[in-house]
Scaffold this active site. Sequence first.
Site, PDB file in Angstrom:
ATOM      1  N   ILE A  87       0.886  -1.326  -0.203  1.00 34.29           N
ATOM      2  CA  ILE A  87       0.163   0.060  -0.122  1.00 34.29           C
ATOM      3  C   ILE A  87       0.364   1.531   0.330  1.00 34.29           C
ATOM      4  CG2 ILE A  87       0.094   0.137   2.756  1.00 34.29           C
ATOM      5  CD1 ILE A  87      -2.958   0.332   2.516  1.00 34.29           C
ATOM      6  N   CYS A  88       0.243   2.295  -0.937  1.00 32.29           N
ATOM      7  CA  CYS A  88       1.015   3.581   0.007  1.00 32.29           C
ATOM      8  C   CYS A  88      -0.452   4.431  -0.586  1.00 32.29           C
ATOM      9  CB  CYS A  88       1.905   3.867  -2.228  1.00 32.29           C
ATOM     10  SG  CYS A  88       0.616   4.210  -3.315  1.00 32.29           S
ATOM     11  N   LYS A  89       0.462   5.629  -1.109  1.00 33.21           N
ATOM     12  CA  LYS A  89      -1.137   6.945  -0.960  1.00 33.21           C
ATOM     13  C   LYS A  89      -1.803   6.271  -1.234  1.00 33.21           C
ATOM     14  CE  LYS A  89      -2.157  11.994  -0.876  1.00 33.21           C
ATOM     15  NZ  LYS A  89      -1.889  13.097  -1.119  1.00 33.21           N
TER      16      LYS A  89
END
Length: 110
Positions: free
Chosen positions: A61-63
């Site tokens: 996951i990232c932004k």
Amino acid sequence: MSFAPMPSIDVTALPADGFLLDVRESDEWQAGHAPAATHIAMSEITARHAEVPTDSRVHVICKAGGRSAQVTQFLIDQGVDAVNVDGGMLAWQACGHPMVSENGTAAGVL
């Protein structure tokens, strides 16, 4: 030439006991992250990928999903069962999933 689609998962379908790898930068992590996530910034993943488990699926996951898609592909290339979390932490927050901060302020997504 055809390419296999990037394996991905909706944030609402994440298993509660799944391994969640947050690849955002340190300031983003400190502002707010999933309570059980592990943090290895994208810029550090090549040096630290040995810290990623190889015996279970890794949810990256990232932004919003761009950086995590790149890390997911890198991990797949290393033989890791990795999947990108669609929508990233923005989707996580929008779904009302719990978040914690490292700096004592209200958790949020930078």
